[in-house]
Design a protein around this motif. Structure first.
Motif, PDB file in Angstrom:
ATOM      1  N   UNK A   5      -1.569  10.260   2.612  1.00  0.00           N
ATOM      2  CA  UNK A   5      -1.330  11.454   3.523  1.00  0.00           C
ATOM      3  C   UNK A   5      -1.512  10.296   4.532  1.00  0.00           C
ATOM      4  N   UNK A   6      -2.648  10.045   5.561  1.00  0.00           N
ATOM      5  CA  UNK A   6      -2.826   9.229   6.212  1.00  0.00           C
ATOM      6  C   UNK A   6      -2.443   8.200   6.561  1.00  0.00           C
ATOM      7  N   UNK A   7      -2.053   7.600   5.517  1.00  0.00           N
ATOM      8  CA  UNK A   7      -1.130   5.922   6.031  1.00  0.00           C
ATOM      9  C   UNK A   7       0.476   6.186   5.618  1.00  0.00           C
ATOM     10  N   UNK A   8       1.354   5.512   5.847  1.00  0.00           N
ATOM     11  CA  UNK A   8       2.433   4.568   5.800  1.00  0.00           C
ATOM     12  C   UNK A   8       2.707   3.650   5.709  1.00  0.00           C
ATOM     13  N   UNK A   9       3.518   2.947   5.411  1.00  0.00           N
ATOM     14  CA  UNK A   9       4.341   1.517   6.087  1.00  0.00           C
ATOM     15  C   UNK A   9       3.904   0.475   4.695  1.00  0.00           C
ATOM     16  N   UNK A  10       3.701   1.700   3.291  1.00  0.00           N
ATOM     17  CA  UNK A  10       3.151   0.929   1.869  1.00  0.00           C
ATOM     18  C   UNK A  10       4.756  -0.342   1.882  1.00  0.00           C
ATOM     19  N   UNK A  11       5.922  -0.575   2.802  1.00  0.00           N
ATOM     20  CA  UNK A  11       7.299  -1.218   2.370  1.00  0.00           C
ATOM     21  C   UNK A  11       6.779  -2.624   2.767  1.00  0.00           C
ATOM     22  N   UNK A  12       5.830  -2.876   3.338  1.00  0.00           N
ATOM     23  CA  UNK A  12       5.576  -3.898   4.407  1.00  0.00           C
ATOM     24  C   UNK A  12       4.375  -4.318   3.709  1.00  0.00           C
ATOM     25  N   UNK A  13       3.161  -3.384   3.843  1.00  0.00           N
ATOM     26  CA  UNK A  13       2.880  -4.165   2.666  1.00  0.00           C
ATOM     27  C   UNK A  13       2.808  -4.854   1.673  1.00  0.00           C
ATOM     28  N   UNK A  53       5.962  12.347   8.967  1.00  0.00           N
ATOM     29  CA  UNK A  53       5.995  10.882   8.098  1.00  0.00           C
ATOM     30  C   UNK A  53       4.646  10.501   8.710  1.00  0.00           C
ATOM     31  N   UNK A  54       3.858  10.087   7.796  1.00  0.00           N
ATOM     32  CA  UNK A  54       1.798   9.546   8.464  1.00  0.00           C
ATOM     33  C   UNK A  54       2.548   8.378   9.478  1.00  0.00           C
ATOM     34  N   UNK A  55       1.707   7.577   9.948  1.00  0.00           N
ATOM     35  CA  UNK A  55       1.734   6.615  10.967  1.00  0.00           C
ATOM     36  C   UNK A  55       2.233   5.476   9.745  1.00  0.00           C
ATOM     37  N   UNK A  56       2.273   4.575  10.202  1.00  0.00           N
ATOM     38  CA  UNK A  56       1.989   3.851   9.239  1.00  0.00           C
ATOM     39  C   UNK A  56       0.512   2.388   9.545  1.00  0.00           C
ATOM     40  N   UNK A  57       0.023   2.262   8.451  1.00  0.00           N
ATOM     41  CA  UNK A  57      -1.186   1.237   8.055  1.00  0.00           C
ATOM     42  C   UNK A  57      -1.168   0.478   9.422  1.00  0.00           C
ATOM     43  N   UNK A  58      -2.273  -0.157  10.169  1.00  0.00           N
ATOM     44  CA  UNK A  58      -2.218  -0.934  11.356  1.00  0.00           C
ATOM     45  C   UNK A  58      -2.213  -2.012  10.501  1.00  0.00           C
ATOM     46  N   UNK A  59      -2.970  -2.528  10.016  1.00  0.00           N
ATOM     47  CA  UNK A  59      -2.371  -3.899   8.832  1.00  0.00           C
ATOM     48  C   UNK A  59      -0.873  -4.300   8.451  1.00  0.00           C
ATOM     49  N   UNK A  60      -0.912  -3.412   7.744  1.00  0.00           N
ATOM     50  CA  UNK A  60       0.496  -3.505   7.532  1.00  0.00           C
ATOM     51  C   UNK A  60       1.840  -4.597   7.900  1.00  0.00           C
ATOM     52  N   UNK A  61       1.625  -4.539   9.045  1.00  0.00           N
ATOM     53  CA  UNK A  61       2.735  -5.447   9.862  1.00  0.00           C
ATOM     54  C   UNK A  61       2.069  -6.905   9.382  1.00  0.00           C
TER      55      UNK A  61
END
Length: 133
Positions: free
Chosen positions: A69-77, A18-26
């Motif tokens: 591929x570079x960022x995850x965390x779409x659910x939090x965003x 899994x790609x790492x979460x986006x730094x600003x998603x949280x």
């Protein structure tokens, strides 16, 4: 018999990494949730916080969709986007209510001050007091 793997053995990965979460998603999610809570519980104050969660969530979702591929965390965003949107709507409705309430009170004071005649009021009070003596 021991069940330790031989040296250098790597277990096979399950699925794709899994790609790492986006730094600003949280932070988008936190801003959206705080804005929604303040809008609902504090009489519309969240209208000053919720739009930041809404805007940041939309921007982060666009960045994640541009390069999944570079960022995850779409659910939090997405949670920050949705709660920020709802918090902005509730906050705007509360602010509209408070503005209408203040205008209503001002109109009632102006109407009441124009309808009363001060001499009639004082005459009726003097008549009431003199009848008791």
């Amino acid at each position: 018999m021991t069940t330790t793997p031989p040296p250098g053995y790597q277990p096979a990965p399950y699925g794709f990494p899994q790609p790492p979460p986006h730094p600003e998603a949280n932070s988008a999610m936190v801003l959206g949730i705080v804005g929604l809570c303040l809008s609902v519980m504090c009489g519309g104050i969240g209208v000053f916080v919720a739009p930041f969660g809404w805007i940041k969530g939309k921007r982060v979702m666009a960045e994640i969709d541009a390069n999944p591929a570079a960022y995850g965390g779409r659910g939090n965003a997405q949670a920050g986007f949705i709660t920020g949107l709802i918090g902005t709507i509730f906050g705007a409705l509360y602010m509209l209510f408070w503005v209408a309430y203040v205008i209503f009170i001002i109109v009632m004071i102006v109407v009441a001050s124009k309808e009363t005649d001060s001499t009639t009021t004082f005459d009726s009070i003097n008549a009431m007091l003199s009848s008791r003596i």
